[in-house]
Design a protein around this motif. Structure first.
Motif, short mmCIF file in Angstrom:
data_model
loop_
_atom_site.label_atom_id
_atom_site.label_comp_id
_atom_site.label_asym_id
_atom_site.label_seq_id
_atom_site.Cartn_x
_atom_site.Cartn_y
_atom_site.Cartn_z
N TYR A 85 34.64 44.53 36.17
CA TYR A 85 34.50 43.67 37.47
C TYR A 85 33.84 44.41 38.45
O TYR A 85 33.36 44.84 39.70
CB TYR A 85 34.47 41.96 37.49
CG TYR A 85 33.56 41.89 38.60
CD1 TYR A 85 32.49 41.18 39.25
CD2 TYR A 85 34.30 41.89 39.84
CE1 TYR A 85 32.09 41.11 40.10
CE2 TYR A 85 33.83 40.77 40.98
CZ TYR A 85 32.26 40.28 41.16
OH TYR A 85 32.18 40.07 42.64
N PHE A 103 45.37 37.22 26.07
CA PHE A 103 44.35 36.20 27.20
C PHE A 103 44.95 36.88 27.92
O PHE A 103 43.48 37.35 28.70
CB PHE A 103 45.13 34.71 27.71
CG PHE A 103 44.54 33.86 25.61
CD1 PHE A 103 42.89 34.69 24.90
CD2 PHE A 103 44.95 32.97 25.00
CE1 PHE A 103 42.98 33.63 23.47
CE2 PHE A 103 45.02 32.60 24.09
CZ PHE A 103 43.88 32.85 23.64
N LEU A 104 45.45 37.17 28.88
CA LEU A 104 45.89 37.60 30.38
C LEU A 104 45.88 39.16 29.81
O LEU A 104 44.82 39.23 30.63
CB LEU A 104 47.25 37.52 30.74
CG LEU A 104 47.99 36.44 31.21
CD1 LEU A 104 49.37 36.45 31.28
CD2 LEU A 104 47.06 35.65 31.66
N SER A 105 45.93 40.23 29.29
CA SER A 105 45.04 41.50 29.36
C SER A 105 43.89 41.79 28.90
O SER A 105 43.13 42.08 29.45
CB SER A 105 46.14 42.48 27.86
OG SER A 105 45.81 42.09 26.81
N VAL A 106 43.23 41.19 28.24
CA VAL A 106 41.24 40.12 28.21
C VAL A 106 40.75 39.99 29.38
O VAL A 106 39.96 40.73 29.66
CB VAL A 106 41.25 39.47 27.04
CG1 VAL A 106 40.28 39.47 27.15
CG2 VAL A 106 41.23 40.48 25.93
N THR A 107 41.85 38.97 30.43
CA THR A 107 41.21 38.34 31.59
C THR A 107 41.14 39.95 32.59
O THR A 107 40.37 39.99 33.42
CB THR A 107 42.31 37.82 32.05
OG1 THR A 107 41.86 36.66 30.75
CG2 THR A 107 41.56 36.92 33.35
N TYR A 108 42.17 40.30 32.46
CA TYR A 108 42.51 41.12 33.79
C TYR A 108 41.51 42.67 33.10
O TYR A 108 40.96 43.18 33.93
CB TYR A 108 44.55 42.40 33.83
CG TYR A 108 44.16 42.82 34.82
CD1 TYR A 108 44.45 42.33 36.07
CD2 TYR A 108 43.98 43.96 34.81
CE1 TYR A 108 44.33 42.98 37.40
CE2 TYR A 108 44.35 45.23 36.11
CZ TYR A 108 44.76 44.60 37.17
OH TYR A 108 44.59 45.49 38.76
N ALA A 157 38.58 42.69 31.53
CA ALA A 157 37.19 41.59 32.44
C ALA A 157 37.36 41.81 34.35
O ALA A 157 35.94 43.00 34.64
CB ALA A 157 36.97 40.29 31.70
N PHE A 158 37.81 41.58 34.39
CA PHE A 158 38.21 42.12 36.09
C PHE A 158 37.78 43.80 36.16
O PHE A 158 37.66 43.45 37.83
CB PHE A 158 39.57 41.35 36.46
CG PHE A 158 39.84 41.41 38.12
CD1 PHE A 158 38.94 40.60 39.36
CD2 PHE A 158 40.92 42.27 38.69
CE1 PHE A 158 39.60 41.32 40.70
CE2 PHE A 158 41.12 42.63 39.72
CZ PHE A 158 40.45 42.14 40.61
#
Length: 96
Positions: A70, A59-64, A66-67
């Motif tokens: 962006y 989850f952290l890697s997918v969130t990063y 996405a960041f």
């Protein structure tokens, strides 16, 4: 220059090359964690702390990631300007 227009960079020290390195590394981490999590789900084994940590890291890697996407969208034009300035300096240096 461009910062006088009002838009500021999200990550002023990150270049296009730094973005690429981070994107590749975090993609590898996300892919490996996805393989681990899917493997655990398919095997039907009881999850222990390491498996939950793999899920959190996924989850952290997918969130990063996405960041980073962006960031690429937001800071891309600054990177283009920097590359244009660098190319102009290279062209002027070769003309001497």
């Amino acid at each position: 220059m461009a910062e006088a227009e009002g838009r500021k960079r999200l990550q002023p020290r990150m270049t296009r090359g730094g973005f690429r390195v981070q994107f590749v590394l975090w993609s590898i981490i996300a892919g490996l964690q996805l393989v681990i999590v899917v493997g655990n789900l398919l095997m039907g084994i009881v999850w222990d702390l390491g498996d939950y940590l793999s899920l959190v890291l996924l989850f952290l890697s997918v969130t990063y990631l996405a960041f980073l996407l962006y960031l690429r969208h937001h800071d891309g034009r600054f990177w283009d300007e920097e590359e244009a300035i660098r190319a102009d300096w290279d062209r002027r240096g070769r003309a001497l």
